[in-house]
Design a protein around this motif. Structure first.
Motif, mmCIF file in Angstrom:
data_model
loop_
_atom_site.group_PDB
_atom_site.id
_atom_site.type_symbol
_atom_site.label_atom_id
_atom_site.label_comp_id
_atom_site.label_asym_id
_atom_site.label_seq_id
_atom_site.Cartn_x
_atom_site.Cartn_y
_atom_site.Cartn_z
ATOM 1 N N ASN A 81 14.409 -53.587 -65.669
ATOM 2 C CA ASN A 81 14.303 -54.554 -64.575
ATOM 3 C C ASN A 81 13.998 -53.905 -63.223
ATOM 4 O O ASN A 81 13.844 -54.602 -62.223
ATOM 5 N N SER A 94 11.941 -51.961 -60.203
ATOM 6 C CA SER A 94 10.585 -52.117 -59.687
ATOM 7 C C SER A 94 9.702 -50.988 -60.181
ATOM 8 O O SER A 94 10.183 -49.923 -60.594
ATOM 9 N N SER A 97 23.924 -50.854 -61.637
ATOM 10 C CA SER A 97 22.746 -51.524 -61.105
ATOM 11 C C SER A 97 21.608 -51.266 -62.084
ATOM 12 O O SER A 97 21.691 -50.355 -62.922
ATOM 13 N N ASP A 98 20.554 -52.062 -61.978
ATOM 14 C CA ASP A 98 19.364 -51.816 -62.793
ATOM 15 C C ASP A 98 18.485 -50.740 -62.198
ATOM 16 O O ASP A 98 17.529 -50.282 -62.844
ATOM 17 N N TRP A 157 22.373 -53.141 -55.562
ATOM 18 C CA TRP A 157 22.020 -54.467 -56.070
ATOM 19 C C TRP A 157 22.684 -54.742 -57.411
ATOM 20 O O TRP A 157 22.689 -53.907 -58.317
ATOM 21 N N THR A 158 23.222 -55.920 -57.536
ATOM 22 C CA THR A 158 23.859 -56.350 -58.777
ATOM 23 C C THR A 158 22.811 -56.445 -59.889
ATOM 24 O O THR A 158 21.704 -56.936 -59.653
ATOM 25 N N PRO A 159 23.128 -55.977 -61.104
ATOM 26 C CA PRO A 159 22.170 -56.102 -62.211
ATOM 27 C C PRO A 159 21.722 -57.547 -62.406
ATOM 28 O O PRO A 159 22.499 -58.483 -62.217
ATOM 29 N N LYS A 160 20.484 -57.698 -62.771
ATOM 30 C CA LYS A 160 19.891 -59.028 -62.916
ATOM 31 C C LYS A 160 20.717 -59.931 -63.825
ATOM 32 O O LYS A 160 20.946 -61.110 -63.520
ATOM 33 N N GLU A 161 21.182 -59.382 -64.929
ATOM 34 C CA GLU A 161 21.914 -60.188 -65.897
ATOM 35 C C GLU A 161 23.315 -60.554 -65.427
ATOM 36 O O GLU A 161 23.977 -61.385 -66.058
ATOM 37 N N LEU A 172 23.933 -61.494 -62.093
ATOM 38 C CA LEU A 172 23.824 -62.184 -60.804
ATOM 39 C C LEU A 172 24.507 -63.541 -60.772
ATOM 40 O O LEU A 172 24.984 -63.986 -59.719
ATOM 41 N N ALA A 215 22.029 -60.084 -55.044
ATOM 42 C CA ALA A 215 20.590 -59.916 -55.254
ATOM 43 C C ALA A 215 19.951 -59.213 -54.070
ATOM 44 O O ALA A 215 20.396 -59.352 -52.928
ATOM 45 N N GLU A 216 18.877 -58.467 -54.345
ATOM 46 C CA GLU A 216 18.209 -57.708 -53.290
ATOM 47 C C GLU A 216 17.765 -58.603 -52.144
ATOM 48 O O GLU A 216 17.828 -58.210 -50.983
#
Length: 421
Positions: free
Chosen positions: A73, A75, A111-112, A121-125, A127, A173-174
Motif C-alpha cells: 500500500n 506510494s 504503518s504501511d 500514518w495508520t495502515p490502510k486496513e 483506518l 490517514a495521511e
C-alpha cells in the motif's frame, strides 16, 4: 570433533547474547541487493560471497530489520526508497541473522510505509477502527507477528514498538483532517498513544519474554524535548527496557551535543539502558540541505567517515548505560547493478558502509567492533534490568525455563554463566 565445534559455537553465541553491548546495523534491504546481484568487496578488493557472514567477521553481533504492515500500500516513491519489508521478507531475513549467531532487533513501523517524526500514518486496513479497536489490533498484530517470527526460527532479541515515535504513532490517514499527534507541552492524545504502547508491550512480553523492548525517538537536537518524552513514558507507566535514539550528526548536531544528551538521559533514567539504533555519516556527496555541516571536522570521504565513527565510539564507550550501536542502511551498494533494470532503490545513499561505485567496504566497517571494547567493565543486560534469561543445556538447546528448580541434574548456561544442578 564436529559436535565439539558446535558446542563451542553455542557457548560463544550464548555469551554474546548475555553481554550487554551490541553492534551492527540495519540491513533491511540486504536480501534485495543480494538477489539483484550487487557486488560486495572487502577494503582490499576481495569478493565477499556472504555480506552477513562478512559482518560477523568484522565483529558485529546484532542486526536490525524493519517491518511494515502492508508495504504493497506504500506510494511508488516510498517503494523506490526501499519500502518492501513485509512479514514473509522479514521472517526469512530474521532467520538468516539468527542462524549467523547474531541478535535480532525487530523494528515495528506500525504503518504501511515509512514511520518517522513527520509521518506516522495508520495502515490502510486499520483506518476504520475506533481507538478501542485499535488498542486490540496493535496487540493482536504484534502478537501474531512475533508468533510467526518464533515459528520461523527468527525470534527477536530486541523489539522496537514503533519507529521514531517522538510525536506519537498511528495518527490516522495521511490526508486526514484530525491527526492524533502528541506534543510534550500538550496532554492531548498522550493517553491514547501510551495505551497503544502498553498493548504492544503486553504482546511482546507474552510471546517473547526474553526480548528487550525499545522505545525509539530522535530528538537528540532537542534534549529538553527528549527528556520530557521519556518522562511521559514514566508518568504513564509504559513498559519498556531501552531508550532507543537516532543520531545523525548532519541532522542532530555535534558529538558534544550527543555526549551532553547521553549524560542527561543516564542521570534522569538510571534504570534504562540506551542504544543508538540509527546512525550514519557520508563518505561521498553530502546533500546541501543538511542541518549541520561537520565536514570541517570530518571530511566527506571514506577517511572522514572513519574518523567520525572512531570519535562516536569513543563518546559512546564513556557512557556505561549505552549498550547498542547500529549503523543505518549500511548494506547500500549499487556496484554491479544495471541502473535501468536492476536497481534496488531510486537514489544512491552515500552514508552506508560500501562504496556504490566500487562495491568496496568503507574503512569504518572495520572499527565498529571497537564499540564492544567497553571501559566500564563487563555487565549483563538481563541482570541489569532484573529479568532472568532462559536456561540452556550445555549443547545449546533451550530448556524453555528460567528457573533450574524443575530441571534434571546437569550443567546449564544462563546469562552466559555455567550453572550446575
Amino acid at each position: 570433533m564436529k559436535r565439539y565445534i558446535t558446542l563451542i559455537l553455542c557457548v560463544i553465541t550464548l555469551c554474546c547474547y548475555a553481554d550487554d553491548k551490541f553492534v551492527g546495523g540495519d540491513i533491511s534491504l540486504l536480501p534485495s541487493y543480494v538477489s539483484h546481484g550487487a557486488d560486495y568487496y572487502d577494503p582490499n578488493g576481495n569478493a565477499i560471497s556472504s555480506p552477513l557472514a562478512y559482518f560477523g567477521e568484522q565483529g558485529m553481533n546484532a542486526m536490525r530489520v524493519r517491518l511494515f504492515v502492508n508495504p504493497a500500500n506504500a506510494s511508488a516513491t516510498h517503494k523506490g526508497e526501499g519500502v518492501c519489508q513485509d512479514l514473509e521478507y522479514v521472517k526469512a531475513l530474521g532467520k538468516q541473522i539468527k542462524d549467523a549467531g547474531m541478535a535480532l532487533m525487530l523494528d515495528f513501523h506500525y504503518s504501511d510505509t515509512w514511520a518517522d517524526p513527520a509521518k506516522q500514518w495508520t495502515p490502510k486496513e486499520w483506518l476504520s477502527l475506533s481507538d478501542d479497536d485499535l488498542y486490540e489490533k496493535i496487540y493482536s498484530y504484534t502478537k501474531e507477528v512475533l508468533e510467526e517470527m518464533k515459528a520461523a526460527g527468527a525470534t527477536p532479541d530486541f523489539i522496537q514498538t514503533g519507529n521514531e515515535i517522538s510525536y506519537g504513532m498511528l495518527w490516522g490517514a495521511e490526508n486526514g483532517s484530525s491527526l492524533k499527534k502528541c506534543y510534550v507541552n500538550n496532554e492531548s492524545n498522550w493517553p491514547r498513544f501510551t495505551t497503544l504502547l502498553k498493548k504492544a508491550a503486553s504482546a511482546c512480553r507474552e510471546v517473547c519474554p526474553q526480548a528487550r523492548i525499545i522505545i525509539h525517538t530522535e530528538r537528540v537536537a532537542q534534549g529538553n524535548v527528549l527528556k520530557q518524552f521519556y518522562n511521559k513514558m514514566k508518568s504513564y507507566d509504559v513498559d519498556y527496557d531501552i531508550i532507543g535514539l537516532s543520531y545523525y550528526p548532519y541532522y542532530h548536531g555535534t558529538l558534544q551535543t550527543l555526549n551532553s544528551v547521553l549524560t542527561d538521559m543516564e542521570n534522569s533514567f538510571p534504570d534504562k539502558k540506551i542504544m543508538i539504533v540509527e546512525t550514519g555519516y557520508f563518505h561521498h556527496w553530502q546533500p546541501s540541505n543538511v542541518s549541520y555541516d561537520l565536514s570541517g571536522t570530518y571530511p566527506i570521504s571514506p577517511e572522514g567517515q572513519k574518523a567520525f565513527t572512531e570519535a562516536l565510539i569513543n563518546i559512546l564507550n564513556d557512557h556505561a548505560h549505552v549498550c547498542g550501536l547500529f549503523w543505518w542502511f549500511m548494506e547500500a551498494n549499487e556496484k554491479g547493478l544495471d541502473w535501468n533494470t536492476q536497481r534496488v532503490t531510486d537514489n544512491w545513499y552515500n552514508a552506508g558502509l560500501f562504496d556504490n561505485e566500487t562495491g568496496k567496504a568503507m574503512p569504518a566497517i572495520t572499527i565498529l567492533k571497537n564499540f564492544l571494547k567497553e571501559g566500564a567493565g563487563i555487565h549483563h543486560l538481563s541482570a541489569d534490568i532484573s529479568r532472568p534469561s532462559t536456561l540452556y543445556t550445555i549443547d545449546g538447546r533451550s530448556t524453555g525455563q528460567q528457573s533450574i528448580n524443575n530441571l534434571p541434574a546437569g550443567i546449564y548456561i544462563q546469562n552466559g554463566k555455567k550453572i550446575m544442578k
